[in-house]
Design an enzyme around this catalytic site. Structure first.
Site, mmCIF file in Angstrom:
data_model
loop_
_atom_site.group_PDB
_atom_site.id
_atom_site.type_symbol
_atom_site.label_atom_id
_atom_site.label_comp_id
_atom_site.label_asym_id
_atom_site.label_seq_id
_atom_site.Cartn_x
_atom_site.Cartn_y
_atom_site.Cartn_z
ATOM 1 N N ASP A 176 0.852 -1.184 0.000
ATOM 2 C CA ASP A 176 0.000 0.000 0.000
ATOM 3 C C ASP A 176 0.889 1.235 0.000
ATOM 4 O OD1 ASP A 176 -2.955 -0.944 1.998
ATOM 5 O OD2 ASP A 176 -2.202 -1.593 0.051
ATOM 6 N N HIS A 203 0.215 -0.287 7.374
ATOM 7 C CA HIS A 203 0.598 1.113 7.166
ATOM 8 C C HIS A 203 1.546 1.676 8.229
ATOM 9 C CE1 HIS A 203 -3.450 1.212 4.815
ATOM 10 N NE2 HIS A 203 -2.509 0.535 4.190
ATOM 11 N N CYS A 215 -4.207 9.704 6.563
ATOM 12 C CA CYS A 215 -4.817 8.646 5.751
ATOM 13 C C CYS A 215 -5.894 9.178 4.828
ATOM 14 C CB CYS A 215 -5.467 7.596 6.644
ATOM 15 S SG CYS A 215 -4.507 7.016 8.021
HETATM 16 N N1 LIG Z 1 -3.119 5.155 5.936
HETATM 17 C C1 LIG Z 1 -3.808 4.490 6.853
HETATM 18 N N2 LIG Z 1 -5.028 4.040 6.602
HETATM 19 N N3 LIG Z 1 -3.183 4.237 8.069
HETATM 20 C C2 LIG Z 1 -3.887 3.576 9.153
HETATM 21 C C3 LIG Z 1 -2.897 2.832 10.020
HETATM 22 C C4 LIG Z 1 -3.600 2.140 11.149
HETATM 23 C C5 LIG Z 1 -2.698 1.163 11.900
HETATM 24 N N4 LIG Z 1 -2.858 -0.204 11.368
HETATM 25 C C6 LIG Z 1 -3.062 1.206 13.382
HETATM 26 O O1 LIG Z 1 -3.860 0.394 13.797
HETATM 27 O O2 LIG Z 1 -2.576 2.052 14.108
#
Ligand SMILES: NC(=[NH2+])NCCC[C@H](N)C(=O)O
Length: 351
Positions: free
Chosen positions: A179, A230, A335
Site C-alpha cells: 500500500d 501502514h 490517511c
Molecule cells: N493510511 C492508513 N489508513 N493508516 C492507518 C494505520 C492504522 C494502523 N494499522 C493502526 O492500527 O494504528
C-alpha cells in the site's frame, strides 16, 4: 501541478477522501482478514460486523471530511473530493470474487513522488478497483504534466496469504504488493515499511521504479518496526529534523536508521474514541496520524489534547479538527488525504 516530495512542506493541493458506501469486507477472504483484523482468530472474526457500515457513521465521517476540506480551502489550498464509487458492487478475477471496501483513505493506494503518481499494488482484494474513483482526477493530473504509473496488477491468489503457526494470516512473497501508506516521503529519501501491508517484493519493485523517476532517490526499508497495516500511525514526519514516534512500537534504541540524529517527539498516550461499531480497523494510535499543512502547522484530532500540547511545545501550531470515526474506519488526517502539491523538492534531509 503535481509535485510532492515530502510530508511537511507547504501544502498547495490535496485530495480528501469520501466515506460513502464504506463496507467492511467479508472476513472469510484471507486478504480482508489480513488487512482489517489480522490479530483476530477465525472464531473472533465470526463476531465482526461485515458489509455496509451503519449510515450514521458514514454520514458523520463525511461531515468531518467536509469540515477538513473547508478548513484547507480556507487556507488557500486547492482541495479535490472525488466521489466514492459504490463499493457494494461485486467484481472478481479467475482466482477470487469480492465487493469493495472504502474511499475514506486516498493515501492508501496512491503514492506521489515528485511529479509521478504511482498506483500501488494493494494486497487487499476488496480495494482492487477503489482507485477508479480517482481516475478522472489522475487523468487531469496527467494532462497537466504529471507522470502516471501503475504497478503490475497483482493476482492476489491464496498463496500470497499463508497462515502462521497461530493460524493467523501473513503476507507472503508470491508477488510485489504494498500500500502507498507503507511509504513516507522525505525529499530524495523514501521510507518503506515491510509489514503485512507491504512485502519485500513490493520494496524491490518500488526501488526499481523510483530509479526511473530519479536515480538519486534512496529507498530505506523499515523492517521489524511495525508488522501490521501502514506506517503512518507509527511515524509522522513533522519537519526536517523532527519526527513523532509511537512509543508502543519504537524504542530509543530502535529508532529507524535514517532518522537517527533527528529530534524525537514521543507520542503521549492517546485517547480512544467511543466504541460505535464493534471491532476497529485502527488502534488508538491513529490519533497521531496527522496532516502537516506546513512545517509549523498540523491538522490534528481535536480529541487528543496531550498530543496537541506536545506539538505546541515543539513549535507546531495545531488546527484541531474532529474525525469521529478514525479508529472504526481506520484512517486519521494523513490517511484521509493525499497531498499532490507541496512546495518542497527532492532535498537531502538526512545528511
Ligand atoms: N493510511 C492508513 N489508513 N493508516 C492507518 C494505520 C492504522 C494502523 N494499522 C493502526 O492500527 O494504528
Amino acid at each position: 501541478m503535481v509535485n510532492s516530495w515530502d510530508e511537511f512542506t507547504t501544502l498547495r493541493e490535496i485530495v480528501v477522501g469520501d466515506a460513502s458506501y464504506t463496507r467492511i469486507p467479508e472476513q472469510a477472504d484471507l486478504s480482508a482478514w489480513l488487512t482489517c483484523y489480522p490479530k483476530l482468530s477465525t472464531r473472533e472474526l465470526a463476531d465482526v460486523a461485515v458489509g455496509r457500515v451503519p449510515q450514521h457513521i458514514v454520514d458523520e465521517a463525511n461531515e468531518d471530511l467536509g469540515e477538513l476540506a473547508s478548513t484547507l480551502r480556507g487556507l488557500g489550498i486547492t482541495v479535490h473530493q472525488p466521489p466514492a464509487p459504490d463499493h457494494g458492487v461485486e467484481f472478481g478475477t479467475p482466482d477470487w470474487r469480492s465487493a469493495g471496501m472504502s474511499s475514506f483513505c486516498p493515501r492508501d493506494l496512491t503514492l506521489v513522488v515528485g511529479s509521478t503518481i504511482i498506483e500501488t499494488p494493494s494486497a487487499t482484494r476488496a480495494r482492487y478497483f477503489e482507485l477508479f474513483g480517482l481516475r478522472p482526477l489522475l487523468q487531469e493530473c496527467l494532462r497537466s504534466g504529471a507522470h502516471w504509473l501503475a504497478a503490475p496488477r497483482p493476482r492476489l491468489a491464496d498463496d500470497l496469504f499463508p497462515l502462521d503457526e497461530d493460524g493467523l494470516p501473513q503476507l507472503g512473497e508470491a508477488e510485489p504488493v504494498f500500500d502507498a501508506a507503507n511509504v513516507l516521503r522525505l525529499g530524495r529519501d523514501v521510507l518503506y515499511q515491510v509489514s503485512r501491508s507491504g512485502n519485500e517484493a513490493g520494496r524491490l519493485w518500488l526501488e526499481s521504479t523510483l530509479r526511473l523517476v530519479d536515480p538519486d532517490l534512496r529507498v530505506h526499508p523499515l523492517r521489524d518496526v511495525y508488522g501490521y497495516t501502514h506506517i503512518d500511525s507509527t511515524i509522522s514526519l513533522l519537519r526536517p529534523g523532527l519526527v513523532l514516534l509511537n512509543p508502543s512500537r519504537v524504542r530509543p534504541e530502535t529508532v529507524p536508521e535514517p532518522l537517527k540524529g533527528w529530534d524525537v517527539l514521543w507520542c503521549p498516550p492517546l485517547r480512544p474514541q467511543p466504541s460505535v461499531h464493534g471491532h476497529t480497523l485502527s488502534e488508538v494510535w491513529i490519533g497521531m496520524n496527522l496532516l502537516m499543512v506546513d512545517p509549523g502547522h498540523a491538522v490534528v484530532d481535536r480529541e487528543q489534547p496531550e498530543l496537541i500540547a506536545a506539538l505546541d511545545r515543539h513549535g507546531i501550531d495545531v488546527l484541531p479538527l474532529r474525525l469521529r470515526h478514525s479508529q472504526v474506519l481506520g484512517g486519521g488526517f494523513h490517511c484521509v488525504t493525499l497531498d499532490i502539491t507541496r512546495d518542497g523538492g527532492p532535498e537531502d534531509y538526512l545528511t
